[in-house]
Design an enzyme around this catalytic site. Structure first.
Site, short mmCIF file in Angstrom:
data_model
loop_
_atom_site.label_atom_id
_atom_site.label_comp_id
_atom_site.label_asym_id
_atom_site.label_seq_id
_atom_site.Cartn_x
_atom_site.Cartn_y
_atom_site.Cartn_z
N GLU A 87 -4.43 -6.52 3.08
CA GLU A 87 -3.20 -7.21 3.45
C GLU A 87 -3.25 -8.69 3.11
O GLU A 87 -2.23 -9.28 2.74
CB GLU A 87 -2.92 -7.00 4.94
CG GLU A 87 -2.51 -5.59 5.30
CD GLU A 87 -3.66 -4.60 5.30
OE1 GLU A 87 -4.83 -5.04 5.28
OE2 GLU A 87 -3.40 -3.38 5.30
N HIS B 257 0.00 0.71 15.72
CA HIS B 257 1.17 1.19 14.98
C HIS B 257 2.43 1.07 15.84
O HIS B 257 3.44 1.68 15.52
CB HIS B 257 1.01 2.66 14.59
CG HIS B 257 -0.05 2.94 13.56
ND1 HIS B 257 -1.39 2.74 13.78
CD2 HIS B 257 0.04 3.43 12.30
CE1 HIS B 257 -2.07 3.10 12.69
NE2 HIS B 257 -1.22 3.52 11.79
N GLU C 196 0.84 -1.20 0.00
CA GLU C 196 0.00 0.00 0.00
C GLU C 196 0.88 1.25 0.00
O GLU C 196 1.76 1.39 0.86
CB GLU C 196 -0.90 -0.02 1.25
CG GLU C 196 -1.91 -1.16 1.21
CD GLU C 196 -2.43 -1.58 2.59
OE1 GLU C 196 -2.18 -0.86 3.57
OE2 GLU C 196 -3.07 -2.64 2.67
C1 LIG Z 1 -5.69 -2.92 7.97
C2 LIG Z 1 -5.03 -1.62 7.75
N1 LIG Z 1 -4.17 -1.50 6.72
C3 LIG Z 1 -3.54 -0.33 6.50
C4 LIG Z 1 -3.75 0.73 7.31
C5 LIG Z 1 -3.04 2.05 7.07
N2 LIG Z 1 -3.99 3.02 6.53
C6 LIG Z 1 -4.62 3.88 7.35
S1 LIG Z 1 -5.75 4.78 6.54
C7 LIG Z 1 -5.41 4.04 5.08
C8 LIG Z 1 -6.18 4.44 3.87
C9 LIG Z 1 -7.64 4.36 4.06
O1 LIG Z 1 -8.31 4.74 2.91
P1 LIG Z 1 -9.89 4.80 2.84
O2 LIG Z 1 -10.47 3.54 3.33
O3 LIG Z 1 -10.26 5.23 1.48
O4 LIG Z 1 -10.28 5.92 3.90
P2 LIG Z 1 -9.88 7.47 3.88
O5 LIG Z 1 -8.64 7.59 4.69
O6 LIG Z 1 -9.67 7.87 2.48
O7 LIG Z 1 -11.00 8.18 4.53
C10 LIG Z 1 -4.40 3.11 5.23
C11 LIG Z 1 -3.82 2.31 4.14
C12 LIG Z 1 -4.64 0.56 8.38
N3 LIG Z 1 -4.89 1.55 9.25
N4 LIG Z 1 -5.26 -0.61 8.57
#
Ligand SMILES: Cc1ncc(C[n+]2csc(CCOP(=O)(O)OP(=O)(O)O)c2C)c(N)n1
Ligand SMILES: [Mg+2]
Lengths: 324, 385
Positions: free
Chosen positions: A60, A129, A29
């Site tokens: 994941e 984290h 990602e």
């Molecule tokens: C399982 C998981 N994978 C990766 C992350 C890291 N991460 C946090 S927010 C995010 C993007 C989320 O995108 P979206 O679902 O479109 O929500 P937005 O932030 O755009 O509101 C990622 C990859 C996480 N928090 N949890």
């Protein structure tokens, strides 16, 4: 030789391995244009193109499972999981498949996969984290687990991981991503998986650690009495760990303290203490001490520094053991 | 046999108040009353200010990472208000970009600040407020929403409890819709016929990954329809559309025990979080275009057209927002530091002895935890031998 941070050393290893082996690709990602949320893969997509540095959908299990398929298909995938807490959704693929295919297929199907994962606390990050789950994967037969504590080892261990014929979980202590610089050779070199490093030789007590806690141990040692000679061992590989170096050291010193961030019960510290007891029983002059995190959920950041073993707590553990 | 169409779906897309503040009278009839529209405009303005202050707190080192809600207030406002009005007491299962929906349904505003200040007390939701803590692992919590909805159905059917209109609404993003758990949640809700609402805020980005790389499908909502669920797309920057589709979903859940998927089309005007720099991967032209679709601007224009708003009211509102938020910040920052016991005390209902020992000593070296161990006292502090 250039002085590099841990992040830069990892980036250099990735660059060189991608340069020399077309089978190597990165998936995860935000690893592409953004260079990863920690910028570890910065510039790689520009250099190697979108086919070799791939921004995947946010999944994941998808990343891990398809990396397994890529590895089966003759490639050398490097999967990035953004934080150790997000190994959760990938757990099934990693432990029930990546770790087992060689055994399951009697060696016919192998998974040369590297999983890069930032690990550990100390950066004031949100929940999930900051954890230290290395023992979960060390406890999974079929996975190798490594965790460098400095830029030199980071590069050498990563190259070993990428070239390893089996799945390797490569944990990156995020707290020291940019904490200091170290001379890192431009030439390629490897740090063997399974070999610890004696950071400092000593004769009175063996202090064993890994990852970011290595720095806390060095700080603790700076504050110990002059006449206490501590041997510091940085494990570097969590599994298969370097029992020989540990046994040799503890047989010499007769005392041992093990420090790590993970919760105490069932931690890697527990495993190492047991092995020492098995191999060095008659040489031991004091009970082995553990200085670890607690058997609790990793607290949010207001309390995280009280959770993480710091130089003071490690120093106290060393003194208690030395004075026994 | 001639070929036949096995299945066909059509998905409606609802817009009532567009970016130029044109109002569709026929679709908009019977949605928000004037006073409600004014109320939601005020609330959106307050949370926009809250968001800006949170950003500043992070920049000045007074708070950790914070995800701004900027630009997405209408989705939270319309949906949150529909829940508050038509299904009070419903469960809200959030991620982190719908603060206003939570506030409208009873979450004290300092809670969100506390959470991002690294304090678990920000997740300690007051009794009677049916809101779950912010969910950090993306796309995992919609399954909890399905389970909660199942519990509502069970309590009604088996335990003969009145459900009133209660439903469960979960919030997540476009990126989250890629996680397997979200698909399992949708399938469970549809197969088990649960009173659940899935609200996907499609803000077109998941950190640096654009929707075009996130999925091969044209919309997010069509995936829900594949599970046999009713799905609808709505302009996520339009409080009227969001209110309407959420109210319809509440009815569907209440009357027919059926879930609904709502795709709110919106845009993240800020960085992903304060730890992100979106200039690295976003075209400034794209961002600029979406600034013109800002829900606050169009709602204000609409209210002004209807003589419901004025410059004076705006000035008064801004002053009120400032005062309110500064008090909220004071509350959040004024709370006493958590004690180290807090690390341990919530691990179990009854703490095992080992955890009590760890708590009471805060020493994890084994001797420190068990100072009575034989011979220790005689030899400790013999210095370094
Ligand atoms: C399982 C998981 N994978 C990766 C992350 C890291 N991460 C946090 S927010 C995010 C993007 C989320 O995108 P979206 O679902 O479109 O929500 P937005 O932030 O755009 O509101 C990622 C990859 C996480 N928090 N949890
Ligand atoms: Mg998104």
């Amino acid at each position: 030789m250039a002085e590099l941070t841990l992040v830069q050393a990892i980036n250099l290893a990735l660059t060189q391995e991608m340069e020399s082996d077309e089978r190597v690709l990165i998936l995860g990602e935000d690893v592409g244009k953004n260079g990863g949320v920690f910028r570890v893969t910065e510039g790689l997509q520009q250099r190697f193109g979108e086919d070799r540095v791939v921004d995947t959908p946010l999944a994941e299990s998808g990343i891990m499972g398809s990396a397994i398929g890529l590895a089966m298909g003759g490639l050398r995938p490097i999967a990035e999981i953004q934080f150790e807490g997000f190994l959760g959704p990938a757990y099934d693929q990693l432990t029930n498949h990546a770790a087992r295919y060689r055994t399951r297929s009697r060696g016919a199907v192998t998974i040369p996969l590297t999983v890069r994962v930032p690990v550990g606390g100390g950066i004031h990050a949100p929940e999930l984290h900051s954890d230290s789950p290395e023992v979960i994967y060390a406890h999974t037969p079929g996975l190798k687990v490594v965790m460098p504590s400095n830029p030199y080892d980071a590069k050498g261990l990563l190259i070993s991981a990428i070239r390893d014929p089996d799945p390797v979980v490569y944990f990156e202590p995020k707290r020291i991503y940019r904490a200091f610089r170290q001379e890192v050779p431009e030439d390629e070199y490897t740090v063997e998986i399974g070999k610890a490093r004696i950071v400092e030789e000593g004769s009175d007590l063996t202090l064993i650690t890994w990852g970011a806690t290595t720095l806390q141990c060095i700080e603790a040692m700076d504050n110990l009495p002059e006449d206490l000679s501590v041997e510091l061992i940085d494990l570097r590989t969590i599994y298969p760990y370097d029992l020989d170096t540990i046994v040799e050291s503890v047989n010499k010193t007769g005392r041992c303290v093990i420090a790590c961030e993970a919760p105490k019960t069932g931690s890697m510290a527990a495993e190492i203490a047991t092995a020492i007891q098995e191999h060095c029983f008659l040489r031991l002059q004091a009970p082995i001490q553990r200085v670890t995190g607690f058997d609790t959920v990793m607290p949010y950041y207001k309390l995280e520094m009280q959770y993480l073993p710091d130089a003071k707590r490690i120093g106290e553990g060393v003194m208690a053991c030395a004075g026994y | 046999m001639p070929k036949r169409i096995a299945y066909k779906i059509e998905i409606e897309s609802i817009s009532i108040l567009d970016e130029h503040a044109n109002f569709d009278e026929s679709l908009g009839a019977g949605t928000l009353r004037d006073d409600e529209a004014v109320f939601l405009y005020e609330q959106m303005t307050i949370v926009r200010h809250y968001d800006e202050i949170a950003f500043k707190l992070q920049r000045s080192g007074r708070m950790g990472t914070y995800p701004q809600n900027k630009g997405q207030e209408a989705a939270a406002a319309g949906a949150g208000f529909a829940i508050k009005k038509h299904a009070p007491g419903s469960w809200l299962v959030p991620c982190y970009r719908e603060n206003l929906a939570l506030f409208l349904n009873g979450l004290p505003m300092e809670k969100i600040l506390l959470h991002w200040m690294g304090d678990e007390r920000g997740n300690q939701i007051p009794d009677g407020v049916n809101i779950l803590p912010i969910s950090i692992p993306i796309g995992t919590h919609p399954l909890h929403a399905s389970g909660l909805a199942w519990s509502l159905k069970y309590r009604e059917r088996v335990m003969k409890e009145a459900r009133d209109n209660s439903v469960v609404i979960s919030f997540f993003g476009d990126g989250a819709s890629s996680e397997g758990d979200v698909h399992e949640a949708m399938n469970f809700a549809s197969a088990l016929k649960l009173p659940a609402i899935f609200l996907c805020q499609n803000n077109r980005w998941a950190i640096s990954v654009p929707i075009s790389k996130q999925m091969g499908s044209e919309t997010v909502v069509q995936k829900a329809c594949a599970y046999g669920m009713h799905g609808v797309q709505a302009d996520g920057n339009d409080i009227f559309a969001m209110y309407k589709v959420t109210r319809d979903a509440i009815e569907r859940a209440s009357n027919d025990m059926k879930p609904t998927f709502i795709e709110a089309v919106t845009y993240r005007l800020g960085d992903h979080t304060t730890a992100d720099d979106a200039r690295r991967y976003r075209d400034p032209k794209e961002v600029e275009a979406w600034f013109n679709k800002d829900p606050l601007i169009r709602t204000r224009k609409y209210l002004e057209k209807k003589n419901l708003w004025s410059a004076d009211k705006q000035t008064a509102l801004e002053a009120k927002a400032k005062e309110m938020v500064s008090q909220i910040v004071k509350n959040a920052e004024g709370i006493a530091k958590p004690t180290s016991d807090d690390i341990f005390d919530y691990t179990f209902a009854t703490l095992p002895d080992e955890i009590i020992r760890q708590r009471d000593t805060m020493h994890t070296h084994s001797l420190g935890q068990n100072p009575s161990q034989e011979t220790l006292n005689a030899h400790t502090h013999a210095g370094a031998r």
